[in-house]
Design a protein around this motif. Structure first.
Motif, PDB file in Angstrom:
ATOM      1  N   LYS A 331       0.841  -1.203   0.000  1.00  4.46           N
ATOM      2  CA  LYS A 331       0.000   0.000   0.000  1.00  4.46           C
ATOM      3  C   LYS A 331       0.872   1.247   0.000  1.00  4.46           C
ATOM      4  N   CYS A 332       2.009   1.181   0.735  1.00  3.07           N
ATOM      5  CA  CYS A 332       2.933   2.319   0.770  1.00  3.07           C
ATOM      6  C   CYS A 332       3.507   2.555  -0.623  1.00  3.07           C
ATOM      7  N   ALA A 333       3.926   1.468  -1.300  1.00  3.90           N
ATOM      8  CA  ALA A 333       4.492   1.601  -2.651  1.00  3.90           C
ATOM      9  C   ALA A 333       3.464   2.203  -3.604  1.00  3.90           C
ATOM     10  N   LEU A 334       2.202   1.767  -3.477  1.00  4.86           N
ATOM     11  CA  LEU A 334       1.150   2.275  -4.365  1.00  4.86           C
ATOM     12  C   LEU A 334       0.891   3.775  -4.141  1.00  4.86           C
ATOM     13  N   SER A 335       1.145   4.232  -2.900  1.00  5.34           N
ATOM     14  CA  SER A 335       0.907   5.649  -2.598  1.00  5.34           C
ATOM     15  C   SER A 335       1.936   6.549  -3.289  1.00  5.34           C
ATOM     16  N   HIS A 336       3.045   5.977  -3.798  1.00  5.13           N
ATOM     17  CA  HIS A 336       4.064   6.786  -4.470  1.00  5.13           C
ATOM     18  C   HIS A 336       3.800   6.947  -5.966  1.00  5.13           C
ATOM     19  N   ILE A 337       2.735   6.335  -6.474  1.00  5.28           N
ATOM     20  CA  ILE A 337       2.455   6.464  -7.917  1.00  5.28           C
ATOM     21  C   ILE A 337       2.017   7.900  -8.203  1.00  5.28           C
ATOM     22  N   LEU A 367      10.836   4.853  -4.540  1.00  3.70           N
ATOM     23  CA  LEU A 367      10.075   4.469  -3.343  1.00  3.70           C
ATOM     24  C   LEU A 367      10.773   4.996  -2.087  1.00  3.70           C
ATOM     25  N   CYS A 368      10.071   4.940  -0.965  1.00  2.01           N
ATOM     26  CA  CYS A 368      10.631   5.491   0.268  1.00  2.01           C
ATOM     27  C   CYS A 368      11.488   4.445   0.997  1.00  2.01           C
ATOM     28  N   SER A 369      12.132   4.870   2.070  1.00  2.21           N
ATOM     29  CA  SER A 369      13.045   3.957   2.793  1.00  2.21           C
ATOM     30  C   SER A 369      12.291   2.819   3.473  1.00  2.21           C
ATOM     31  N   ASN A 370      10.968   2.923   3.531  1.00  2.00           N
ATOM     32  CA  ASN A 370      10.158   1.880   4.150  1.00  2.00           C
ATOM     33  C   ASN A 370       9.822   0.764   3.157  1.00  2.00           C
ATOM     34  N   CYS A 371       9.373   1.152   1.962  1.00  2.00           N
ATOM     35  CA  CYS A 371       8.900   0.118   1.022  1.00  2.00           C
ATOM     36  C   CYS A 371       9.948  -0.277  -0.019  1.00  2.00           C
ATOM     37  N   ARG A 372      11.070   0.464  -0.113  1.00  2.00           N
ATOM     38  CA  ARG A 372      12.076   0.127  -1.140  1.00  2.00           C
ATOM     39  C   ARG A 372      12.940  -1.093  -0.793  1.00  2.00           C
TER      40      ARG A 372
HETATM   41 ZN   LIG Z   1       6.882   3.853   0.628  1.00  2.00          ZN
END
Ligand SMILES: [Zn+2]
Ligand SMILES: [Zn+2]
Ligand SMILES: [Zn+2]
Length: 479
Positions: A331-337, A367-372
């Motif tokens: 969900k975090c990765a999808l929020s970066h689209i 992506l951010c440091s959380n989802c990358r």
């Molecule tokens: Zn993220």
């Protein structure tokens, strides 16, 4: 001494020699193969039907017990054993029947001398430290040892409480049965009914590889690994590819025959599986991909990620996906689209407000440091990488290039000896496994990708479940 040199032939003579009809005077004719004309070695006997009695005599004389040497491989062949093995239709019911011929080559005299020198007490002591399976293996090595240990060891092995030992013992005989496959619920070798023609099919297609009374019964054994909705990997296929790899192709299937690529019918997801052999283990990689819109609301995220059939993820995941961060990371990765590119004219059609940033949206998403970072499940040998990629959608002529979420999963499926082997059982959630303790820094993903010369960029490998919560369906993190 004068020698007469051979006369040199003229060109005309040489051509006429080459074109001269064969001495038999018969033309070659295609003859349909009559199996009654085959002798014990599979050669076509020359006798015709007129001389059948004479030919039978000849055939009988070729079937003797002396080992033959194969012209092509140079191996010594025992025709009697070959004929007996062909006569087997089902599984081998009697182990002694099967092992007896194997003892013939042992020098029983020498063995007897060596073993007779050891007092009985020593043997009893040796056997005390052995499991029934190990003792049965020792008894199998030669007749003098079998006489020392006693035939009771087979009966002990057959007791219900020794079922696991019986399986451990029978699995070791795998290399003797290319035409059979070991069945764990029955603890028996079943005859392969589709030998060499076995094909991995979707779960909905009935695809029995042998006749088994337990085939359609629910069993407390991990006999299938869930890959994606409607697709599983039966354990029998792991057996087949690893047997073929360890023995010869006739024992199973080549590893590349398991690779598949398919598009899901009920969702936007497409999947690609591939397998790799590494140090006796079968490694799996599944790349699952789906196009995704920017700014999806929570209901839209769930619609994209979860199968409506069983509320499992559409992409491939291990049995521990509910514990930990996997779904939150997606969900975090999808929020970066990012929002799609819009020119000022397109923006003005919607209203007076314009955003200059929307004119040139960078299609490469960071992506951010959380989802990358890569993630490893702490409870099974599985690793995940979540990416957002700009991909081509050939089915959409209006909007050809879109952002897609790509979830790659790498798993170690174990050595294929039993469905309770550490890696296979852990991936299915049937056994405990400490993946950070057992897997090296390179990880399964690093080993898998190195086969194509691809070095994965140096990344931190984080735990999929940093707080080690084990709530399963009761937890709140998975939905
Ligand atoms: Zn993220
Ligand atoms: Zn069975
Ligand atoms: Zn796991």
């Amino acid at each position: 001494m004068a020698t007469t040199a051979p006369r040199k032939q003229s060109l005309k003579e040489r051509i006429s020699t080459a074109l001269r009809p064969k001495s038999s005077g018969k033309r070659l004719v295609r003859k349909s193969l009559d199996y009654s004309d085959l002798d014990a070695e599979g050669k076509l006997s020359r006798a015709t039907s007129a001389g059948s009695s004479a030919s039978k005599q000849t055939r009988r004389s070729t079937v003797d017990n002396t080992p033959k040497v194969d012209i092509q491989t140079g191996e010594r062949r025992d025709n009697t054993e070959l004929l007996h093995s062909l006569a087997h239709q089902g599984s081998f019911d009697s182990i002694p029947d099967f092992v007896e011929p194997r003892w013939r080559n042992h020098d029983a005299k020498l063995g007897n001398e060596i073993f007779a020198n050891l007092p009985d007490g020593i043997w009893e002591r040796v056997l005390m430290f052995m499991s029934p399976a190990d003792a049965a293996c020792l008894a199998l090595t030669s007749r003098p040892l079998r006489d020392r240990i006693g035939v009771d060891i087979w009966h002990t092995l057959n007791l219900p409480e020794n079922r696991d030992h019986k399986i451990n013992f029978l699995v070791l005989l795998d290399s003797y049965f290319p035409g059979h496959l070991f069945c764990y619920p029955c603890a028996v070798y079943h005859l392969r009914t589709q030998k060499g023609q076995e094909k991995l099919k979707p779960t909905i297609v009935l695809n029995p590889l042998f006749k088994c009374p337990w085939a359609n019964e629910p069993l407390p054994l991990p006999l299938k690994l869930r890959i994606a909705p409607g697709h599983t990997l039966p354990f029998a296929f792991v057996q087949l590819v690893l047997r073929a790899r360890h023995n010869s192709p006739s024992y199973g299937l080549p590893i590349h025959s398991l690779a598949r690529r398919w598009k899901s019918r009920e969702s936007e997801w497409s999947h690609q599986t591939s397998y790799y052999y590494h140090k006796g283990h079968l490694l799996l990689r599944v790349i699952s991909k789906s196009f995704a819109m920017p700014n999806l609301p929570p209901s839209g995220l769930r619609h994209l990620l979860y199968s409506r059939e069983d509320y499992f993820p559409y992409f491939s995941a291990c049995a521990h996906w509910r514990d930990g961060e996997l779904m939150n990371l997606c969900k975090c990765a999808l929020s970066h689209i990012p929002k799609p590119k819009e020119s000022i004219a397109q923006q003005l059609q919607k209203g007076p407000q314009i955003q200059l940033g929307l004119r040139n949206v960078n299609p490469i998403v960071t992506l951010c440091s959380n989802c990358r970072p890569m993630r490893r499940c702490p409870e099974c040998p599985t690793e995940y990488l979540i990416e957002i990629k700009f991909e081509e959608d050939r089915t959409d002529p209006n909007n050809r290039f879109k952002q897609a979420i790509v979830v790659t999963r790498w798993s170690d499926l174990g050595d294929g000896t039993t469905p309770m082997s550490a890696e296979w059982a852990a991936c299915n959630g049937f056994a405990e496994y400490d993946s950070f303790g057992k897997l090296g820094r390179r990880g399964i993903s690093g080993v898998f990708e190195s086969q194509n010369g691809v070095a994965l960029p140096g990344q931190r490998m984080l735990s999929l479940n940093p707080r080690n919560e084990k709530l399963g369906e009761e937890g709140h993190n998975w939905y």
